[in-house]
Structures are given as C-alpha cells and as structure tokens.
Scaffold this motif. Structure first.
Motif, mmCIF file in Angstrom:
data_model
loop_
_atom_site.group_PDB
_atom_site.id
_atom_site.type_symbol
_atom_site.label_atom_id
_atom_site.label_comp_id
_atom_site.label_asym_id
_atom_site.label_seq_id
_atom_site.Cartn_x
_atom_site.Cartn_y
_atom_site.Cartn_z
ATOM 1 N N ILE A 20 0.868 -1.184 0.000
ATOM 2 C CA ILE A 20 0.000 0.000 0.000
ATOM 3 C C ILE A 20 0.904 1.233 0.000
ATOM 4 C CG2 ILE A 20 -1.863 1.217 1.185
ATOM 5 C CD1 ILE A 20 -2.688 -1.428 2.480
ATOM 6 N N ASP A 21 1.157 1.775 -1.192
ATOM 7 C CA ASP A 21 2.127 2.863 -1.325
ATOM 8 C C ASP A 21 1.492 4.219 -0.997
ATOM 9 O OD1 ASP A 21 0.657 3.653 -3.587
ATOM 10 O OD2 ASP A 21 1.978 2.591 -4.968
ATOM 11 N N ASP A 22 2.289 5.277 -1.152
ATOM 12 C CA ASP A 22 1.821 6.616 -0.767
ATOM 13 C C ASP A 22 0.588 7.053 -1.556
ATOM 14 O OD1 ASP A 22 3.834 6.718 1.069
ATOM 15 O OD2 ASP A 22 5.168 7.977 -0.134
ATOM 16 N N GLU A 23 0.529 6.645 -2.811
ATOM 17 C CA GLU A 23 -0.638 7.001 -3.640
ATOM 18 C C GLU A 23 -1.926 6.356 -3.113
ATOM 19 O OE1 GLU A 23 -0.634 7.885 -8.185
ATOM 20 O OE2 GLU A 23 0.600 6.110 -7.843
ATOM 21 N N MET A 24 -1.760 5.276 -2.354
ATOM 22 C CA MET A 24 -2.910 4.524 -1.840
ATOM 23 C C MET A 24 -3.112 4.769 -0.344
ATOM 24 S SD MET A 24 -1.860 0.944 -3.714
ATOM 25 C CE MET A 24 -3.428 0.091 -3.762
ATOM 26 N N VAL A 26 -4.969 6.320 1.476
ATOM 27 C CA VAL A 26 -6.338 6.313 2.014
ATOM 28 C C VAL A 26 -6.736 4.953 2.588
ATOM 29 C CG1 VAL A 26 -7.432 5.760 -0.204
ATOM 30 C CG2 VAL A 26 -8.712 7.040 1.503
ATOM 31 N N ILE A 27 -6.060 3.881 2.164
ATOM 32 C CA ILE A 27 -6.416 2.549 2.692
ATOM 33 C C ILE A 27 -5.389 2.031 3.701
ATOM 34 C CG2 ILE A 27 -7.912 1.897 0.769
ATOM 35 C CD1 ILE A 27 -5.571 0.179 -0.325
ATOM 36 N N ARG A 28 -4.562 2.925 4.207
ATOM 37 C CA ARG A 28 -3.620 2.543 5.275
ATOM 38 C C ARG A 28 -4.329 2.586 6.624
ATOM 39 N NH1 ARG A 28 1.686 5.864 3.255
ATOM 40 N NH2 ARG A 28 2.642 4.199 2.017
ATOM 41 N N ARG A 29 -5.257 1.695 6.806
ATOM 42 C CA ARG A 29 -5.970 1.574 8.083
ATOM 43 C C ARG A 29 -6.633 0.203 8.132
ATOM 44 N NH1 ARG A 29 -11.503 2.139 7.628
ATOM 45 N NH2 ARG A 29 -12.349 3.221 5.796
ATOM 46 N N ASP A 30 -7.256 -0.123 9.261
ATOM 47 C CA ASP A 30 -7.966 -1.393 9.381
ATOM 48 C C ASP A 30 -9.241 -1.370 8.548
ATOM 49 O OD1 ASP A 30 -5.994 -1.832 11.245
ATOM 50 O OD2 ASP A 30 -7.339 -1.954 12.975
ATOM 51 N N PHE A 31 -9.578 -2.508 7.976
ATOM 52 C CA PHE A 31 -10.869 -2.684 7.293
ATOM 53 C C PHE A 31 -11.511 -3.956 7.821
ATOM 54 C CE2 PHE A 31 -8.766 0.270 4.493
ATOM 55 C CZ PHE A 31 -9.792 1.141 4.146
ATOM 56 N N THR A 32 -12.683 -3.805 8.427
ATOM 57 C CA THR A 32 -13.320 -4.885 9.177
ATOM 58 C C THR A 32 -14.686 -5.245 8.595
ATOM 59 O OG1 THR A 32 -14.509 -3.378 10.653
ATOM 60 C CG2 THR A 32 -12.228 -3.952 11.264
ATOM 61 N N PRO A 33 -15.231 -6.404 8.996
ATOM 62 C CA PRO A 33 -16.586 -6.759 8.558
ATOM 63 C C PRO A 33 -17.629 -5.698 8.927
ATOM 64 C CG PRO A 33 -15.490 -8.693 9.435
ATOM 65 C CD PRO A 33 -14.593 -7.531 9.721
ATOM 66 N N GLU A 34 -17.444 -5.021 10.059
ATOM 67 C CA GLU A 34 -18.397 -3.976 10.447
ATOM 68 C C GLU A 34 -18.407 -2.844 9.415
ATOM 69 O OE1 GLU A 34 -17.509 -6.607 13.458
ATOM 70 O OE2 GLU A 34 -16.001 -5.234 12.623
ATOM 71 N N ASP A 35 -17.208 -2.469 8.944
ATOM 72 C CA ASP A 35 -17.115 -1.428 7.913
ATOM 73 C C ASP A 35 -17.864 -1.854 6.649
ATOM 74 O OD1 ASP A 35 -15.334 0.125 9.468
ATOM 75 O OD2 ASP A 35 -13.619 -1.042 8.750
ATOM 76 N N TYR A 203 -6.257 6.809 -11.188
ATOM 77 C CA TYR A 203 -7.134 6.871 -10.007
ATOM 78 C C TYR A 203 -8.096 8.057 -10.059
ATOM 79 C CZ TYR A 203 -3.766 3.703 -7.662
ATOM 80 O OH TYR A 203 -2.953 2.650 -7.318
ATOM 81 N N LYS A 204 -7.613 9.184 -10.577
ATOM 82 C CA LYS A 204 -8.401 10.418 -10.489
ATOM 83 C C LYS A 204 -9.227 10.718 -11.744
ATOM 84 C CE LYS A 204 -5.476 12.824 -7.117
ATOM 85 N NZ LYS A 204 -4.524 11.741 -6.819
ATOM 86 N N THR A 205 -8.797 10.212 -12.891
ATOM 87 C CA THR A 205 -9.452 10.648 -14.137
ATOM 88 C C THR A 205 -10.164 9.527 -14.893
ATOM 89 O OG1 THR A 205 -7.435 10.305 -15.439
ATOM 90 C CG2 THR A 205 -7.733 12.481 -14.427
ATOM 91 N N TRP A 206 -10.219 8.309 -14.341
ATOM 92 C CA TRP A 206 -10.850 7.201 -15.064
ATOM 93 C C TRP A 206 -12.332 7.492 -15.318
ATOM 94 C CZ3 TRP A 206 -14.995 4.310 -13.257
ATOM 95 C CH2 TRP A 206 -15.299 4.442 -11.892
ATOM 96 N N THR A 207 -12.835 6.911 -16.391
ATOM 97 C CA THR A 207 -14.266 7.016 -16.702
ATOM 98 C C THR A 207 -14.793 5.627 -17.047
ATOM 99 O OG1 THR A 207 -13.893 7.314 -19.075
ATOM 100 C CG2 THR A 207 -13.940 9.321 -17.706
ATOM 101 N N TRP A 233 -13.061 -4.147 -2.872
ATOM 102 C CA TRP A 233 -13.046 -3.300 -1.663
ATOM 103 C C TRP A 233 -12.081 -3.912 -0.654
ATOM 104 C CZ3 TRP A 233 -13.854 -4.039 3.536
ATOM 105 C CH2 TRP A 233 -14.184 -2.915 4.310
ATOM 106 N N PRO A 234 -11.285 -3.146 0.071
ATOM 107 C CA PRO A 234 -11.235 -1.688 0.071
ATOM 108 C C PRO A 234 -10.220 -1.092 -0.899
ATOM 109 C CG PRO A 234 -9.899 -2.529 1.866
ATOM 110 C CD PRO A 234 -10.488 -3.735 1.173
ATOM 111 N N VAL A 235 -9.504 -1.930 -1.660
ATOM 112 C CA VAL A 235 -8.495 -1.396 -2.582
ATOM 113 C C VAL A 235 -9.129 -0.403 -3.557
ATOM 114 C CG1 VAL A 235 -6.719 -1.985 -4.278
ATOM 115 C CG2 VAL A 235 -7.170 -3.534 -2.359
#
Length: 275
Positions: A20-24, A26-35, A203-207, A233-235
C-alpha cells in the motif's frame, strides 16, 4: 442474490502491507466486517467472498474466523504454500471448513515469470481436484502466456482470473492482453472476475467509457455465465467509492437480459464457489 465475489479485510500493519504505497494512503488503516456491512446495506449487496491479502496460513485462519462470526461472508479464498511437501496434509486439514472455497497466490508479485509452471507448484495445484477446491489466478498481462499453459494442464479444476488480469488501462495497453484473454477463455473451466479495473486506470481521471472495451472483450470471450462482479473493496477506494464501482458494472450490463444480469451479479459466484 447479489454477491461481491472479491473483497479483503485486514488489520493494517506497515510492514505486512507495504504494497500500500503513498498514492494509496487512504487505505492505510484497518478494514473490518463492520465497515463492509454498512457499505453492503447501502448498496444492496447480500454477501461476499473474502480473498487473502497476505501469504500466510495465519491469514487463511483469520479469514475463516471472520466468516464464522459474520454470515454475510459466504466464502473464503485463502493461501497455502502449494510448493510445500506437506500440501496434501494442509489441504486435508482445511477441507474441514465448509466456508473455505479455494486459494490464491500473489503470482503478480513473483519475479519468476514462469512461477505457475514450476514443477513443485504444479504438483501442489494438482491436489485441488481431490478436495474440490477452486483457484484464483492473480497476474499481470505479461504473465498471461503462462496462465494459458497452466490452465490447459488442469481441465477438471475451476479457475477464476482476478481483476480481468489487470490490463494496463492507464497506459492504453489492450491488444496483447485481449488476444491472450480470448484464448484463455476458450477453456470452459476458467472464469473471470470483472473487478479491480479502476485501480489499473488513472485513479483520479478514469471514466466508465474508458473501461468499456476491456469489459466488452471479457463479456464476449467468457460469456454471461463465466464472469462475476467483484468490488475489490477496500483497494477500490483509492479510485472511487463502492457505489461508483458497482454502478460501472450494472450500467455496462444493463443491455443484457435480467437473467444474464443476475448471473453476473451473483449466481455465477454462487455456482463457481459453491456458496
């Protein structure tokens, strides 16, 4: 039923999740079933298949445990070392868990382009049939020639290609990927997940229009009975929200019949993974 055929959970650790590099970030955190449960209730998703994100038996056990506590997790794709001498014992052990449906190795990260064709790996994969497990293939386009040789060797094992083999959408790479995907699709035991595309685009301009040729090739090649919706998800969150990801697929398949749409959005995953 609407089934998300591809998502992940993790308790974030910088070393373990160094991919999970610097560009990503936003996903440097826990992701759980509750989420995820919240996301699913907002997007009318009935269940999911959770896929390994770490190559350890601890990861496999972690996902089995989560599935035992959350009934919306309908299937688990874990990891085992298919090159190990004890692979038969390992698969026998895991065959006791009904929720464990198959396995995956992060082949895209292997420097050896012919990793899938090495004798010790092939020997391990050959054991899947005995236990009725399936296998997720995670590769980049330059590895698809190897994938073609690989799937030919095991006509009785069910395979699914993750993320349409991650074509380099951002760079407009299409033809080489398309030729090999169409060839691989001639093997009826191979399925394909229409997932993970937005993170291969910008990441920012895809359509959605940019993804359409890739989706169309996969639809034409595999047909409506061998492709399945997955969010990654969550990638996927590095390039969009869950609703955008889902709608990209539902809008693309809106031209198909209702039974075909139902197959892609859930029934094919139920059939493939025996959910």
């Amino acid at each position: 039923m609407v089934i998300d055929s591809h998502q992940h959970f993790w308790n974030y650790e910088p070393v373990k999740h160094e991919w999970i590099d610097d560009e990503m970030a936003v996903i440097r955190r826990d992701f759980t079933p509750e989420d995820l449960q919240k996301v699913y209730s907002e997007n009318d998703i009935d269940g999911c298949v959770v896929v390994q994100a770490d190559q350890t038996l601890e990861e496999t056990n972690f996902l089995i445990d989560l599935a035992s506590k959350n009934n919306f997790i309908k299937g688990v794709v874990g990891w085992v070392d298919f090159r190990g001498d004890n692979i038969d014992d390992v698969l026998e052990h895991y065959s006791q868990f009904d929720v464990l449906k198959g396995f995956r190795h992060v082949v895209q990260g292997e420097a050896d382009h012919n990793f899938l064709l090495r004798d010790n790996f092939l020997k391990g994969i050959s054991k899947l049939e005995k236990y009725d497990f399936v296998y997720d293939i995670l590769v980049f386009p330059h590895q698809l020639g190897t994938v073609l040789e690989f799937v030919k060797k095991f006509p009785n094992i069910k395979f699914v290609i993750d993320h349409i083999a991650k074509p380099y959408i951002k760079d407009g790479f299409y033809d080489g990927w398309a030729v090999l995907m169409a060839e691989i699709a001639k093997h009826p035991n191979v399925y394909c997940k229409i997932s993970g595309m937005v993170t291969e685009a910008d990441y920012k301009t895809w359509t959605p229009e940019q993804l359409e040729p890739y989706l169309q090739l996969v639809l034409d090649s595999f047909g409506t009975d061998r492709i399945m919706f997955g969010s990654d998800w969550p990638v996927c969150l590095v390039a969009g929200n869950y609703t955008e990801i889902k709608e990209t697929i539902t809008n693309f398949i809106a031209k198909l019949s209702l039974p075909e749409q139902s197959a892609i959005m859930g029934e094919n995953a139920i059939k493939f993974y025996n959910l």
